[in-house]
Design a protein around this motif. Structure first.
Motif, PDB file in Angstrom:
ATOM      1  N   ALA A 242     -16.962  28.656 -47.414  1.00 49.38           N
ATOM      2  CA  ALA A 242     -16.421  29.089 -46.127  1.00 49.38           C
ATOM      3  C   ALA A 242     -17.168  28.435 -44.971  1.00 49.38           C
ATOM      4  CB  ALA A 242     -16.492  30.611 -46.021  1.00 49.38           C
ATOM      5  N   ARG A 243     -18.513  28.348 -45.091  1.00 50.51           N
ATOM      6  CA  ARG A 243     -19.288  27.705 -44.031  1.00 50.51           C
ATOM      7  C   ARG A 243     -18.948  26.221 -43.913  1.00 50.51           C
ATOM      8  NH1 ARG A 243     -23.243  31.086 -46.142  1.00 50.51           N
ATOM      9  NH2 ARG A 243     -24.086  29.421 -47.462  1.00 50.51           N
ATOM     10  N   ALA A 244     -18.801  25.553 -45.076  1.00 51.86           N
ATOM     11  CA  ALA A 244     -18.462  24.129 -45.057  1.00 51.86           C
ATOM     12  C   ALA A 244     -17.091  23.907 -44.433  1.00 51.86           C
ATOM     13  CB  ALA A 244     -18.496  23.572 -46.481  1.00 51.86           C
ATOM     14  N   ALA A 245     -16.130  24.783 -44.760  1.00 51.74           N
ATOM     15  CA  ALA A 245     -14.784  24.643 -44.195  1.00 51.74           C
ATOM     16  C   ALA A 245     -14.802  24.874 -42.688  1.00 51.74           C
ATOM     17  CB  ALA A 245     -13.828  25.622 -44.880  1.00 51.74           C
ATOM     18  N   GLY A 246     -15.535  25.899 -42.249  1.00 49.09           N
ATOM     19  CA  GLY A 246     -15.619  26.168 -40.817  1.00 49.09           C
ATOM     20  C   GLY A 246     -16.241  25.018 -40.051  1.00 49.09           C
ATOM     21  N   ASN A 247     -17.305  24.444 -40.604  1.00 47.91           N
ATOM     22  CA  ASN A 247     -17.949  23.303 -39.951  1.00 47.91           C
ATOM     23  C   ASN A 247     -17.018  22.102 -39.883  1.00 47.91           C
ATOM     24  OD1 ASN A 247     -20.308  24.748 -39.616  1.00 47.91           O
ATOM     25  ND2 ASN A 247     -21.255  23.975 -41.490  1.00 47.91           N
ATOM     26  N   ALA A 248     -16.282  21.861 -40.968  1.00 44.40           N
ATOM     27  CA  ALA A 248     -15.361  20.718 -41.000  1.00 44.40           C
ATOM     28  C   ALA A 248     -14.253  20.878 -39.958  1.00 44.40           C
ATOM     29  CB  ALA A 248     -14.756  20.566 -42.399  1.00 44.40           C
ATOM     30  N   VAL A 249     -13.699  22.072 -39.862  1.00 44.42           N
ATOM     31  CA  VAL A 249     -12.621  22.300 -38.889  1.00 44.42           C
ATOM     32  C   VAL A 249     -13.140  22.163 -37.460  1.00 44.42           C
ATOM     33  CG1 VAL A 249     -11.065  24.057 -37.961  1.00 44.42           C
ATOM     34  CG2 VAL A 249     -11.206  23.682 -40.430  1.00 44.42           C
ATOM     35  N   TYR A 250     -14.328  22.673 -37.211  1.00 45.70           N
ATOM     36  CA  TYR A 250     -14.914  22.531 -35.866  1.00 45.70           C
ATOM     37  C   TYR A 250     -15.086  21.052 -35.509  1.00 45.70           C
ATOM     38  CZ  TYR A 250     -18.421  22.625 -32.149  1.00 45.70           C
ATOM     39  OH  TYR A 250     -19.095  22.414 -30.983  1.00 45.70           O
ATOM     40  N   ALA A 251     -15.611  20.266 -36.466  1.00 44.43           N
ATOM     41  CA  ALA A 251     -15.811  18.837 -36.207  1.00 44.43           C
ATOM     42  C   ALA A 251     -14.483  18.116 -36.024  1.00 44.43           C
ATOM     43  CB  ALA A 251     -16.599  18.211 -37.359  1.00 44.43           C
ATOM     44  N   LEU A 252     -13.485  18.469 -36.825  1.00 49.71           N
ATOM     45  CA  LEU A 252     -12.172  17.836 -36.701  1.00 49.71           C
ATOM     46  C   LEU A 252     -11.543  18.082 -35.334  1.00 49.71           C
ATOM     47  CD1 LEU A 252     -10.493  18.459 -40.176  1.00 49.71           C
ATOM     48  CD2 LEU A 252     -10.856  16.239 -39.090  1.00 49.71           C
ATOM     49  N   ARG A 253     -11.641  19.323 -34.849  1.00 47.57           N
ATOM     50  CA  ARG A 253     -11.038  19.642 -33.548  1.00 47.57           C
ATOM     51  C   ARG A 253     -11.703  18.841 -32.435  1.00 47.57           C
ATOM     52  NH1 ARG A 253      -9.839  26.128 -33.669  1.00 47.57           N
ATOM     53  NH2 ARG A 253      -7.977  25.628 -32.475  1.00 47.57           N
ATOM     54  N   ARG A 254     -13.013  18.690 -32.506  1.00 47.02           N
ATOM     55  CA  ARG A 254     -13.715  17.908 -31.490  1.00 47.02           C
ATOM     56  C   ARG A 254     -13.299  16.448 -31.546  1.00 47.02           C
ATOM     57  NH1 ARG A 254     -19.947  18.565 -30.642  1.00 47.02           N
ATOM     58  NH2 ARG A 254     -19.278  17.212 -28.934  1.00 47.02           N
ATOM     59  N   LEU A 255     -13.243  15.888 -32.748  1.00 49.97           N
ATOM     60  CA  LEU A 255     -12.856  14.482 -32.884  1.00 49.97           C
ATOM     61  C   LEU A 255     -11.429  14.248 -32.414  1.00 49.97           C
ATOM     62  CD1 LEU A 255     -14.455  13.762 -36.379  1.00 49.97           C
ATOM     63  CD2 LEU A 255     -15.216  12.846 -34.180  1.00 49.97           C
ATOM     64  N   ARG A 256     -10.522  15.153 -32.762  1.00 47.37           N
ATOM     65  CA  ARG A 256      -9.126  15.017 -32.319  1.00 47.37           C
ATOM     66  C   ARG A 256      -9.040  15.113 -30.799  1.00 47.37           C
ATOM     67  NH1 ARG A 256      -7.055  12.603 -36.338  1.00 47.37           N
ATOM     68  NH2 ARG A 256      -6.696  13.763 -38.256  1.00 47.37           N
ATOM     69  N   ALA A 257      -9.775  16.042 -30.206  1.00 51.60           N
ATOM     70  CA  ALA A 257      -9.732  16.208 -28.753  1.00 51.60           C
ATOM     71  C   ALA A 257     -10.249  14.973 -28.034  1.00 51.60           C
ATOM     72  CB  ALA A 257     -10.555  17.437 -28.341  1.00 51.60           C
ATOM     73  N   GLN A 258     -11.168  14.238 -28.657  1.00 53.01           N
ATOM     74  CA  GLN A 258     -11.730  13.041 -28.055  1.00 53.01           C
ATOM     75  C   GLN A 258     -10.967  11.775 -28.433  1.00 53.01           C
ATOM     76  OE1 GLN A 258     -15.849  13.034 -29.267  1.00 53.01           O
ATOM     77  NE2 GLN A 258     -16.209  15.092 -28.445  1.00 53.01           N
ATOM     78  N   GLY A 259      -9.871  11.927 -29.174  1.00 54.92           N
ATOM     79  CA  GLY A 259      -9.089  10.772 -29.565  1.00 54.92           C
ATOM     80  C   GLY A 259      -9.745   9.899 -30.617  1.00 54.92           C
TER      81      GLY A 259
END
Length: 413
Positions: A242-259
């Motif tokens: 669960a922690r690994a999934a949460g960290n991955a989703v947080y990182a993905l959202r940041r990367l997507r927001a920054q293009g």
């Protein structure tokens, strides 16, 4: 207000392309990738205002399991050529084609540089195969664009000088990468102006190309040496997953927001290197975060895993109560060489996933020829003949008859 009516050739091709897409699963395969990564470009093709490169159409045909020399592909190629010819006669089209060709030449030069670098990098066999695949796609587009430009010039008199095929700008590949959005031939397609708009500080990691086209190629289809089967993994801690999934989703959202789509794609690929039991937890977290398209992309990339790893991921999805995802993953892997499919089936059966092995074989039988199935059975007659026949019965009586005939001809049955 002036209303512009599209030429009939563009309308007919757009209709054919839309009908093709209507037969595909929206969230899976190449269609899912295109829809998630370039929805405006895809919409322009469906509207008839843009003509995609032929390799894009080939990828969609491959999603459908259509052979490259089949009647649907032949019809599509004829319509594509007619639509491109009309599209290219529009004012300013020649300049646009020339600029796109220059971009593709630059992509090819970048891919060549990356291939030389990866060839000297230990453990980069898969990335090397992606780079080679990207080079092949870029070269195909250079040839296609060159042919379209030549068609605009018409026949040349024997005494006329040869037209100038303008050289690519002398831009160092590394410098060009700093100014580009996610790299790869599948992206440099419609957006020629925005390609240079990203500031240098927003540099992204080049995105790995995805195999496709008339014939399966690249690491997804065995173009790279298969990695050794992974060692058995320990039981997964639910809290850790669960922690690994949460960290991955947080990182993905940041990367997507920054293009930074290339780095986001790389993060998804990294998830496939972790414990298979983490993936169902990641799937649930991605859907909750509104990132279902990323899960579709991850499943598509998982189809390129070595046979034992593919079987482990499919089994983890099935055990976690995600049979639809498991079936989608197996369907997307059926274009692999029969030797790899035999390995995946053997791994599934060894882990007690008979139903999943049957689903893989049924999907294989729906899109591959009976002769391919006989070659698959010949790799392990004792272990695969009976499951193949059982899967054929679930497809149709005709498919079972065709398979039996092919097995007898091959001397397997």
């Amino acid at each position: 207000m002036t209303v512009h009516q599209l030429p009939v050739e563009l309308v007919v091709f757009a209709g054919w392309l839309s009908e093709l897409a209507g037969r595909l699963e929206p969230g899976g395969g190449w269609y899912g990738v295109f829809a998630a990564r370039d929805p405006e470009g895809l919409r322009a093709c469906f509207d008839g205002t843009e003509v995609p490169p032929w390799d894009v159409v080939e990828s969609l045909l491959q999603d459908l399991g259509e052979p490259a020399d089949g009647p649907r592909a032949a019809r599509g190629r004829a319509l594509h050529r007619a639509a491109a010819a009309v599209h290219d006669r529009a004012p300013g089209a020649a300049e646009v084609l020339a600029e796109r060709r220059r971009l593709m030449e630059r992509e090819a030069a970048y891919a060549e540089t990356r291939i030389r670098t990866l060839a000297e990098t230990p453990g980069a066999a898969a990335e090397l195969a992606w780079a080679r695949d990207d080079l092949q796609r870029a070269r195909a587009r250079v040839a296609e664009l060159g042919a379209r430009l030549a068609g605009l010039q018409g026949p040349r008199r024997p005494d006329a000088p040869a037209p100038a095929v303008a050289p690519a700008p002398a831009v160092a590949p590394a410098r060009a990468a700093a100014r580009r959005r996610p790299r790869g031939a599948r992206y440099a397609w419609l957006d020629t102006e925005a390609a240079d708009a990203v500031p240098e500080e927003a540099q992204v990691v080049p995105e790995l190309p995805v195999g496709g086209g008339a014939a399966p190629r690249g690491a997804r289809f065995g173009g790279a040496p298969a990695a050794p089967a992974p060692a058995p993994l320990p039981a997964v801690d639910p809290g850790q997953a669960a922690r690994a999934a949460g960290n991955a989703v947080y990182a993905l959202r940041r990367l997507r927001a920054q293009g930074r789509g290339g780095e986001a794609h790389g993060l998804l690929c990294e998830a496939l290197a972790g414990p298979p039991g983490w993936l169902p937890v990641l799937a649930a977290e991605l859907h909750r975060a509104g990132l279902a398209a990323d899960w579709a992309t991850l499943l598509w990339e998982a189809a390129s895993l070595p046979p034992a790893r593919l079987a482990a991921v499919a089994g983890a999805l099935a055990d976690a109560g995600r049979p639809h995802d498991c079936e989608q993953l197996l369907r997307q892997g059926v274009a692999r060489p029969v030797e790899e499919l035999a390995g995946a089936c053997a791994a599934l059966l060894a882990e007690g996933h008979q139903a999943e092995a049957g689903a893989l074989l049924a999907a294989f039988l729906r899109v591959r020829t009976p002769e391919d199935a006989a070659r698959l059975a010949a790799l392990d007659p004792a272990g695969l003949t009976a499951p193949l026949l059982a899967a054929a019965r679930t497809v149709s009586p005709a498919r079972e008859r065709d398979l039996l005939h092919a097995l007898r001809v091959a001397g397997t049955a």
